[in-house]
Design a protein around this motif. Structure first.
Motif, short mmCIF file in Angstrom:
data_model
loop_
_atom_site.label_atom_id
_atom_site.label_comp_id
_atom_site.label_asym_id
_atom_site.label_seq_id
_atom_site.Cartn_x
_atom_site.Cartn_y
_atom_site.Cartn_z
N CYS A 270 3.51 -5.84 4.08
CA CYS A 270 2.44 -4.83 4.07
C CYS A 270 1.22 -5.32 4.85
O CYS A 270 0.81 -6.47 4.73
CB CYS A 270 2.05 -4.51 2.62
N GLU A 271 0.65 -4.39 5.63
CA GLU A 271 -0.50 -4.76 6.46
C GLU A 271 -1.81 -4.73 5.66
O GLU A 271 -2.81 -5.30 6.09
CB GLU A 271 -0.60 -3.77 7.64
N ASN A 272 -1.80 -4.06 4.53
CA ASN A 272 -3.05 -3.90 3.79
C ASN A 272 -3.17 -4.81 2.56
O ASN A 272 -4.26 -5.23 2.21
CB ASN A 272 -3.23 -2.45 3.36
N CYS B 88 0.82 -1.22 0.00
CA CYS B 88 0.00 0.00 0.00
C CYS B 88 0.85 1.27 0.00
O CYS B 88 0.43 2.30 -0.50
CB CYS B 88 -0.94 -0.01 1.21
N GLY B 89 2.04 1.20 0.59
CA GLY B 89 2.91 2.38 0.64
C GLY B 89 2.69 3.27 1.86
O GLY B 89 3.52 4.14 2.13
N TYR B 90 1.57 3.08 2.60
CA TYR B 90 1.30 4.00 3.72
C TYR B 90 1.18 3.33 5.08
O TYR B 90 1.13 4.01 6.10
CB TYR B 90 0.04 4.83 3.44
N CYS B 91 1.14 2.00 5.16
CA CYS B 91 1.03 1.36 6.47
C CYS B 91 2.39 1.44 7.18
O CYS B 91 3.40 1.82 6.58
CB CYS B 91 0.57 -0.10 6.34
N CYS C 37 5.15 -0.68 5.48
CA CYS C 37 5.62 -0.06 4.22
C CYS C 37 6.51 1.13 4.53
O CYS C 37 7.57 1.31 3.93
CB CYS C 37 4.44 0.36 3.36
ZN LIG Z 1 1.55 -1.33 3.40
#
Ligand SMILES: [Zn+2]
Ligand SMILES: [Zn+2]
Length: 338
Positions: free
Chosen positions: A108-110, A94-97, A100
């Motif tokens: 990644c958590e998402n 996702c780039g934002y968790c 990441c």
């Molecule tokens: Zn992530």
């Protein structure tokens, strides 16, 4: 609408079947790939035999994909139509968790799961992928020849470059098969003293030709003792699919040695006293993310690392899968899609 062809798994344990579908439209942050080739990997059994919880069917397997980017959905930046791309096991991030943002996109958590498992993969003429999963593929690389580098290649290369060994140190490649035949080539070119370990002597000439400096027949002598006779391994790349075989070689680690586990074999029993006495470690390694795939492809291109493949047309994916599962293929099996 244009149609695509896919080899689908209708249900867990069922045979692959050809299906025509509408070509899918990429959603936000997704791209559509026109698939040129897709490798057939042992991990495809997760989807085909239904070995992972929560699988949804029908599902299209395949996570060693090379193709051409054909269309991009909203929010995709930096990727143009016509780009040569690859997709491996990594399904994107996702780039934002928190993971990441800490540089652990693989965790990644998402976005979780895997290509060809939690989302449709490359046993098809077209597939969708999250843009963050993509690897750039050099134009000169042949798709059929190189597809296995997107899983078998990245898994061995990325584990070896993080195994802690330096040039000249003893690194054992345990298992001369689909993963091992690439592992030997990478290890030799990374400058290690490469020891190939396999059952019997059949594969010794090939292992040496691929770059192995030493060869241990694990049926003739205790492989751990044989490795210790060479000074002990700074790293052992365990590619075998058998826990007992992995346990039998762990004692061959030397001081500060690391057993890099890349074959999924369930529970392992390791002698803790042996580990602490040697300051040794047992470590798992995630294959890698898109940029790791790019490094793998470029390194392979620069140093002539080649996967040995048996090639099948897309429509014969069932036969290709059975051939791979038989353990008789030399060494990877690849579907030619176009
Ligand atoms: Zn992530
Ligand atoms: Zn794989």
């Amino acid at each position: 609408m244009t149609k695509m062809r896919a080899m689908i798994v209708p249900a867990a344990g069922a045979k692959l079947r050809l299906e025509e579908r509408e070509v899918p439209q990429p959603g936000p942050h997704e791209v559509r790939i026109r698939v040129q080739a897709c490798g057939v990997c042992h991990s495809d059994a997760a989807t085909i035999e239904g070995q992972m919880p929560g699988l949804k069917y029908p599902r299209i397997p395949g996570h060693e994909v090379i193709g051409v980017l054909e269309a991009a959905g909203s929010g995709v930046e930096g990727w143009q139509s016509g780009a040569r791309v690859g997709v491996g096991w990594f399904p994107g991030s996702c780039g934002y968790c928190s993971q990441c943002r800490h540089g652990n996109a693989f965790a990644c958590e998402n976005i979780q799961g895997a290509t060809g498992v939690s989302r449709d993969g490359g046993y098809a003429t077209h597939m969708l992928a999250h843009a963050s999963a993509l690897a750039r593929v050099p134009a000169q690389l042949d798709a059929v020849e190189s597809a296995p580098l997107l899983c078998a290649g990245i898994t061995t290369f990325n584990a070896l470059r993080h195994c802690g060994a330096g040039p000249g140190e003893v690194v054992a490649i345990h298992g001369v098969g689909g993963l091992g035949h690439l592992g030997i080539q990478f290890a030799a070119r990374l400058g290690f003293r490469v020891v190939a370990v396999n059952r019997g002597r059949d594969k010794e000439p090939l292992a040496r030709q691929l770059g192995a400096h030493e060869y241990i027949d694990s049926t003739a002598a205790d492989p751990a003792t044989a490795l210790r006779a060479l000074g002990g391994a700074r790293a052992i790349l365990a590619t075998v699919t058998n826990a007992a075989a992995m346990q039998a070689i762990a004692g061959g680690l030397g001081a500060n040695g690391t057993l890099m586990v890349i074959g999924a074999v369930g529970a392992l029993t390791i002698d803790s006293l042996d580990l602490l006495r040697k300051r040794a470690a047992v470590k798992g390694w995630y294959s890698g993310v898109g940029t790791d795939s790019e490094d793998t492809l470029r390194f392979s291109q620069a140093h002539q690392v080649k996967s040995m493949n048996e090639v099948y047309p897309l429509e014969q994916a069932q036969a290709a899968y059975e051939r791979m599962m038989s353990g008789q293929a030399r060494f990877r099996v690849v579907l030619r899609v176009e």
